[in-house]
Design a protein around this motif. Sequence first.
Motif, PDB file in Angstrom:
ATOM      1  N   GLU A  54     -45.558  10.834  19.817  1.00  0.00           N
ATOM      2  CA  GLU A  54     -44.928  12.130  19.587  1.00  0.00           C
ATOM      3  C   GLU A  54     -43.438  12.001  19.857  1.00  0.00           C
ATOM      4  O   GLU A  54     -43.029  11.650  20.965  1.00  0.00           O
ATOM      5  CB  GLU A  54     -45.529  13.207  20.499  1.00  0.00           C
ATOM      6  CG  GLU A  54     -46.955  13.585  20.148  1.00  0.00           C
ATOM      7  CD  GLU A  54     -47.466  14.737  21.008  1.00  0.00           C
ATOM      8  OE1 GLU A  54     -46.705  15.230  21.869  1.00  0.00           O
ATOM      9  OE2 GLU A  54     -48.631  15.136  20.810  1.00  0.00           O
ATOM     10  N   ILE A  55     -42.634  12.281  18.828  1.00  0.00           N
ATOM     11  CA  ILE A  55     -41.181  12.223  18.956  1.00  0.00           C
ATOM     12  C   ILE A  55     -40.661  13.656  18.934  1.00  0.00           C
ATOM     13  O   ILE A  55     -40.795  14.348  17.922  1.00  0.00           O
ATOM     14  CB  ILE A  55     -40.556  11.403  17.813  1.00  0.00           C
ATOM     15  CG1 ILE A  55     -41.115   9.975  17.816  1.00  0.00           C
ATOM     16  CG2 ILE A  55     -39.032  11.390  17.933  1.00  0.00           C
ATOM     17  CD1 ILE A  55     -40.695   9.148  16.622  1.00  0.00           C
ATOM     18  N   PRO A  56     -40.076  14.129  20.015  1.00  0.00           N
ATOM     19  CA  PRO A  56     -39.623  15.521  20.070  1.00  0.00           C
ATOM     20  C   PRO A  56     -38.539  15.811  19.038  1.00  0.00           C
ATOM     21  O   PRO A  56     -37.789  14.920  18.629  1.00  0.00           O
ATOM     22  CB  PRO A  56     -39.069  15.667  21.493  1.00  0.00           C
ATOM     23  CG  PRO A  56     -39.623  14.519  22.257  1.00  0.00           C
ATOM     24  CD  PRO A  56     -39.809  13.410  21.272  1.00  0.00           C
ATOM     25  N   ALA A  57     -38.451  17.066  18.634  1.00  0.00           N
ATOM     26  CA  ALA A  57     -37.370  17.499  17.754  1.00  0.00           C
ATOM     27  C   ALA A  57     -36.065  17.511  18.541  1.00  0.00           C
ATOM     28  O   ALA A  57     -36.043  17.725  19.745  1.00  0.00           O
ATOM     29  CB  ALA A  57     -37.662  18.880  17.192  1.00  0.00           C
ATOM     30  N   ASP A 109     -45.125  13.568  14.663  1.00  0.00           N
ATOM     31  CA  ASP A 109     -46.369  13.190  15.342  1.00  0.00           C
ATOM     32  C   ASP A 109     -47.108  12.129  14.528  1.00  0.00           C
ATOM     33  O   ASP A 109     -47.414  12.336  13.350  1.00  0.00           O
ATOM     34  CB  ASP A 109     -47.259  14.416  15.521  1.00  0.00           C
ATOM     35  CG  ASP A 109     -48.542  14.078  16.260  1.00  0.00           C
ATOM     36  OD1 ASP A 109     -48.476  13.871  17.483  1.00  0.00           O
ATOM     37  OD2 ASP A 109     -49.605  14.006  15.607  1.00  0.00           O
ATOM     38  N   TYR A 164     -34.694  16.667   9.829  1.00  0.00           N
ATOM     39  CA  TYR A 164     -35.058  15.315  10.258  1.00  0.00           C
ATOM     40  C   TYR A 164     -34.377  14.296   9.344  1.00  0.00           C
ATOM     41  O   TYR A 164     -34.482  14.367   8.117  1.00  0.00           O
ATOM     42  CB  TYR A 164     -36.580  15.125  10.214  1.00  0.00           C
ATOM     43  CG  TYR A 164     -37.291  15.979  11.230  1.00  0.00           C
ATOM     44  CD1 TYR A 164     -37.601  15.497  12.504  1.00  0.00           C
ATOM     45  CD2 TYR A 164     -37.640  17.300  10.933  1.00  0.00           C
ATOM     46  CE1 TYR A 164     -38.221  16.294  13.440  1.00  0.00           C
ATOM     47  CE2 TYR A 164     -38.268  18.102  11.876  1.00  0.00           C
ATOM     48  CZ  TYR A 164     -38.565  17.597  13.123  1.00  0.00           C
ATOM     49  OH  TYR A 164     -39.182  18.394  14.058  1.00  0.00           O
ATOM     50  N   THR A 172     -33.515   9.407  18.399  1.00  0.00           N
ATOM     51  CA  THR A 172     -34.507   8.453  18.893  1.00  0.00           C
ATOM     52  C   THR A 172     -34.292   7.132  18.180  1.00  0.00           C
ATOM     53  O   THR A 172     -34.226   7.089  16.941  1.00  0.00           O
ATOM     54  CB  THR A 172     -35.937   8.950  18.649  1.00  0.00           C
ATOM     55  OG1 THR A 172     -36.147  10.176  19.343  1.00  0.00           O
ATOM     56  CG2 THR A 172     -36.957   7.924  19.123  1.00  0.00           C
ATOM     57  N   MET A 231     -41.037  18.350  15.630  1.00  0.00           N
ATOM     58  CA  MET A 231     -41.620  17.162  16.229  1.00  0.00           C
ATOM     59  C   MET A 231     -42.194  16.253  15.150  1.00  0.00           C
ATOM     60  O   MET A 231     -42.707  16.719  14.129  1.00  0.00           O
ATOM     61  CB  MET A 231     -42.737  17.559  17.208  1.00  0.00           C
ATOM     62  CG  MET A 231     -43.394  16.381  17.912  1.00  0.00           C
ATOM     63  SD  MET A 231     -44.612  16.885  19.142  1.00  0.00           S
ATOM     64  CE  MET A 231     -45.926  17.489  18.070  1.00  0.00           C
ATOM     65  N   THR A 285     -32.342  16.073  13.935  1.00  0.00           N
ATOM     66  CA  THR A 285     -33.211  15.144  14.637  1.00  0.00           C
ATOM     67  C   THR A 285     -33.095  13.807  13.921  1.00  0.00           C
ATOM     68  O   THR A 285     -33.492  13.692  12.759  1.00  0.00           O
ATOM     69  CB  THR A 285     -34.677  15.622  14.630  1.00  0.00           C
ATOM     70  OG1 THR A 285     -34.762  16.904  15.253  1.00  0.00           O
ATOM     71  CG2 THR A 285     -35.578  14.630  15.347  1.00  0.00           C
TER      72      THR A 285
END
Length: 250
Positions: free
Chosen positions: A23-26, A3, A156, A30, A1, A188
Amino acid sequence: MIDLSGVRKVYSSEVSIGPVSLEIPAGGMTAFIGPNGAGKSTLLTMIGRLLGIDEGAITVAGKDVTSTKSAELARILSILRQENHFISRLTVRQLVGFGRFPHSHGRLSADDERVISRYIDFLGLTDLESRHLDQLSGGQRQRAYVAMVLTQETEYVLLDEPLNNLDIAHSVEMMTHLRHAATELGRTILIVLHDINIAARYADRICAIKDGGVAFFGTPAEVMDPAVLSEVFGTDITVIEGPHGPLACF
């Protein structure tokens, strides 16, 4: 995630970004969308530690981007900026190989070479790997840069407007590759986009940025709403149902 907690960047008494808490989820993709100057690229580069923050905190996979050692962060997070000053006499393979530096420290092993080949193939660059960068089209060169970032093999991946200067056909091609990276490779991906409809077609989540803050965050179906988009962009926008989902019409 990923944050963000109370994150601010202050340029002057009149110009600032934030405070942003998000908060961007794993997993998945996005997309940051919003008008020019809204703060999309600034937020992305702060998450990638290419720009310092004045207040708040940012963590990626539980690691504070401000205090985590660079070598450790480089195994978690990779970022491609909007401006890339390339050395024209580098070949595609040499450029992509730079993505292995956090692992190889400049001494490529046989395993590193296999990883490089994997992403050259993944981005459809196999026939171009021996060409120099100044022998490529803009779209081909952009694919090479994305291959370099993926070769870093971080969970990420941050991309700042990777569709810049690409026509619609190459934009679709690039987004298809990135969609596969999210689904097939489990990355991600956080991406800054100008085209709302491309964001809605390929992203799992959309974060609409306005005036340095988060205006809306949700699924494409939730964000692709005439009232939401009209508020974000400050103009009347209608949304129609297209063959692959909602389409915004200005």
